[in-house]
Design an enzyme around this catalytic site. Structure first.
Site, PDB file in Angstrom:
ATOM      1  N   ALA A   1      -1.315  -2.550  -5.786  1.00  9.62           N
ATOM      2  CA  ALA A   1      -1.745  -3.882  -5.363  1.00  9.62           C
ATOM      3  C   ALA A   1      -0.698  -4.604  -4.526  1.00  9.62           C
ATOM      4  CB  ALA A   1      -2.101  -4.718  -6.590  1.00  9.62           C
TER       5      ALA A   1
ATOM      6  N   SER B   1       1.996  -2.466  -2.742  1.00 16.43           N
ATOM      7  CA  SER B   1       2.554  -1.537  -1.758  1.00 16.43           C
ATOM      8  C   SER B   1       1.799  -0.218  -1.799  1.00 16.43           C
ATOM      9  CB  SER B   1       4.046  -1.289  -2.015  1.00 16.43           C
ATOM     10  OG  SER B   1       4.233  -0.602  -3.240  1.00 16.43           O
ATOM     11  N   GLY B   2       2.013   0.581  -0.763  1.00 21.17           N
ATOM     12  CA  GLY B   2       1.398   1.900  -0.701  1.00 21.17           C
ATOM     13  C   GLY B   2       2.416   2.919  -0.240  1.00 21.17           C
ATOM     14  N   ARG B   3       2.192   4.187  -0.623  1.00 11.89           N
ATOM     15  CA  ARG B   3       3.093   5.260  -0.211  1.00 11.89           C
ATOM     16  C   ARG B   3       2.277   6.484   0.154  1.00 11.89           C
ATOM     17  NH1 ARG B   3       5.997   4.829  -4.986  1.00 11.89           N
ATOM     18  NH2 ARG B   3       4.116   5.538  -6.050  1.00 11.89           N
TER      19      ARG B   3
ATOM     20  N   HIS C   1      -8.260   6.457 -10.081  1.00  9.35           N
ATOM     21  CA  HIS C   1      -7.690   5.226 -10.616  1.00  9.35           C
ATOM     22  C   HIS C   1      -6.221   5.511 -10.896  1.00  9.35           C
ATOM     23  CE1 HIS C   1      -7.321   1.994 -13.918  1.00  9.35           C
ATOM     24  NE2 HIS C   1      -7.205   1.438 -12.728  1.00  9.35           N
ATOM     25  N   ASP C   2      -5.321   4.701 -10.352  1.00 15.77           N
ATOM     26  CA  ASP C   2      -3.893   5.026 -10.429  1.00 15.77           C
ATOM     27  C   ASP C   2      -3.397   5.205 -11.858  1.00 15.77           C
ATOM     28  OD1 ASP C   2      -4.045   2.300 -11.022  1.00 15.77           O
ATOM     29  OD2 ASP C   2      -2.814   1.664  -9.332  1.00 15.77           O
TER      30      ASP C   2
ATOM     31  N   ASN D   1      -5.358  -3.671 -21.123  1.00 16.53           N
ATOM     32  CA  ASN D   1      -4.680  -4.191 -19.934  1.00 16.53           C
ATOM     33  C   ASN D   1      -3.739  -5.330 -20.323  1.00 16.53           C
ATOM     34  OD1 ASN D   1      -6.528  -2.579 -18.366  1.00 16.53           O
ATOM     35  ND2 ASN D   1      -6.198  -4.016 -16.693  1.00 16.53           N
TER      36      ASN D   1
ATOM     37  N   GLN E   1       7.051 -10.308 -10.423  1.00 15.68           N
ATOM     38  CA  GLN E   1       6.902 -10.124  -8.976  1.00 15.68           C
ATOM     39  C   GLN E   1       6.633 -11.448  -8.276  1.00 15.68           C
ATOM     40  OE1 GLN E   1       3.765  -7.234  -8.837  1.00 15.68           O
ATOM     41  NE2 GLN E   1       5.087  -5.526  -9.417  1.00 15.68           N
TER      42      GLN E   1
END
Length: 489
Positions: free
Chosen positions: A13, A15-17, A236-237, A296, A304
């Protein structure tokens, strides 16, 4: 073939790699290399908090091209993302509008409508999924009621990882582990639930039957002309992260620690009793027919936001300052829904402390201490709930994901939970993504086989609980702090 090269696209949610894995099947060694990293953040569009989906796709393609330009022959690609959000398409397969984020406030007041009109027990009996105000079921209801003109254009709805796979291959897929997060999949049939879907106002034709991880969706044609299979991983991560958690036995619990913290255990059967409903336990789909029985937790999102608002860039220095402060002076319930997306996280935390007649954290270190102590105590409380649910205590907790690098929080967690904590691997979502790809390529037998590879290739850090610590003495006193409006009905 001795070596396999698999690419994992891992979108979070924030960053991406794009990560390249090299697997030596002869020696069973697995290495990761980051190819491309990029920012993912919310943007305001027509009053909604939306995702910049085109920018994300551009970065995904850039990362894949970087691998190909190195002359590496990719054996497969897999994509995992966060859950519940989706992209709408028209009859021509073109995007309709921008995907709205789960943090947008359009779902305010929607979930209570479902509880009245369908019934809480009935929804849980059908889905087995926890009640969160931003679940896809409530997002779709908000869409069809608030934007009928947009709804009229829709022919398909794809969850985020399925959308990116579609953009690479031209083939649509609805992957099971991520589909279960919508609260729209029937827990008995593994297919979309007609009653729940009808309540949203969305058409069943928007969706295809969910498919379990391990099938090839289609091919991406790289710049060199090679056809590379795109695999439906556990998209789903968290499902991917659990696959890479080296759980020792049935007495091990896991905590996927990042923007969200997800605490739970693996089970071959779901838990949908009245007790599970009362505790707001979720039964999300996992690989190989396993269930991820979990809860959750708001997680490091609070930190953050504070870091961003206060423009703090040196996190290790902040943690060092935090560690020197006394424990448990400021305690909040991190799962209070006031912290989902406040305008000012620092002010919201201070207000929560003020309203409960506590000292108010002022410095950045005090705010961080408040967050860490509160998270550790919430972890302990939820671990106790999970143990009661299954009627058996846990002896070990595996913390995976980016949050497992926070040694202070790991030790606080061990002290509060009163059990040994094993931290690592950090790149759990990426590794779990790779694991399913290697199984699809017939390089590994199953999840347990993959976990042996993880244990052999990645060092874990052990944290032993200190029963005399200050935070351990506060565990019993924390329960009243949770008597606030949590992320549930």
């Amino acid at each position: 073939m001795t070596f396999r090269h698999c690419v994992a696209v891992d979108l979070g949610a924030s960053s991406g790699r794009v990560m390249l894995a090299r697997y030596d099947s002869k020696h069973r060694t697995l290495t990761l290399r980051e190819i491309h990293r990029f920012v993912n953040c919310l943007q305001k569009t027509d009053g909604f908090d939306t995702w910049d989906i085109d920018s994300l796709e551009k970065d995904i393609r850039l990362g894949l091209k970087k691998v190909c330009n190195e002359g590496i022959l990719i054996d497969s690609i897999g994509i995992d993302t966060w859950g519940v959000d989706y992209v709408l398409l028209d009859k021509q397969g073109q995007r309709v509008g921008l995907p709205v984020s789960y943090r947008d406030n359009r779902t305010t007041g929607i979930m209570p409508q479902a509880l009245v009109q369908i019934g809480k027990s009935e929804i849980y009996r059908r889905s087995g999924i926890q009640f969160l105000p931003f679940n896809t079921i409530y997002q779709l209801r908000a869409l069809t009621k608030q934007q009928p003109e947009l709804t009229a254009q829709v022919a398909h709805a794809l969850l985020m990882p399925d959308y990116f796979s579609y953009r690479l291959t031209g083939e649509m897929n609805w992957e099971y582990t991520n589909a279960t997060t919508t609260q729209l999949v029937n827990i008995n049939t593994d297919d979309w639930d007609d009653t729940l879907l009808a309540w949203t106002g969305a058409k069943k034709g928007w969706f295809g039957r969910p498919s379990h991880p391990g099938n090839v969706i289609g091919d991406w044609i790289c710049p060199q002309g090679n056809r590379i299979p795109v695999v439906a991983v556990a998209s789903h991560d968290t499902a991917s992260a659990v696959i890479a958690s080296p759980l020792a036995n049935k007495h091990s619990a896991y905590l996927s620690s990042g923007t969200w913290s997800l605490m739970g255990f693996e089970s071959k059967m779901p838990y949908t009793t009245d007790e599970a409903l009362a505790a707001n336990i979720t039964n999300e789909g996992g690989a190989e027919g396993r269930y991820r029985v979990l809860k959750n937790i708001m997680g490091l999102w609070l930190l953050q936001r504070v870091l961003k608002e206060r423009r703090i860039t040196d996190l290790p220095a902040l943690i060092a300052q935090t560690e020197a402060l006394p424990a448990c002076r400021f305690l909040i319930n991190p799962n209070d829904d006031r912290f989902i997306n406040p305008d000012d996280m620092r002010a919201e935390i201070q207000a929560a402390c003020r309203e409960t007649d506590q000292p108010v954290p002022v410095s950045d270190a005090e705010l961080a201490r408040c967050i860490f102590d509160s998270l550790a105590l919430l972890y302990a409380d939820i671990l106790h709930e999970l143990a009661n649910l299954r009627g058996e205590k846990f002896t070990q907790l595996h913390i995976v994901g980016g949050g497992c690098q926070n040694a202070l929080l790991n030790q606080l967690c061990a002290d509060a939970c009163g059990i040994r904590v094993m931290a690592g691997p950090v790149e759990a979502s990426t590794l779990g993504n790779i694991g399913i790809q290697l199984m699809t390529l017939d390089e590994l037998n199953n999840v347990d086989d993959f976990r042996q590879v993880i244990s052999a290739n990645y060092d874990l850090t052990t944290y032993i609980p200190n029963p005399d610590s200050e935070i351990a003495r506060h565990v019993a006193q924390f329960q009243p702090k949770r008597q606030t409006k949590e992320l549930c009905a």
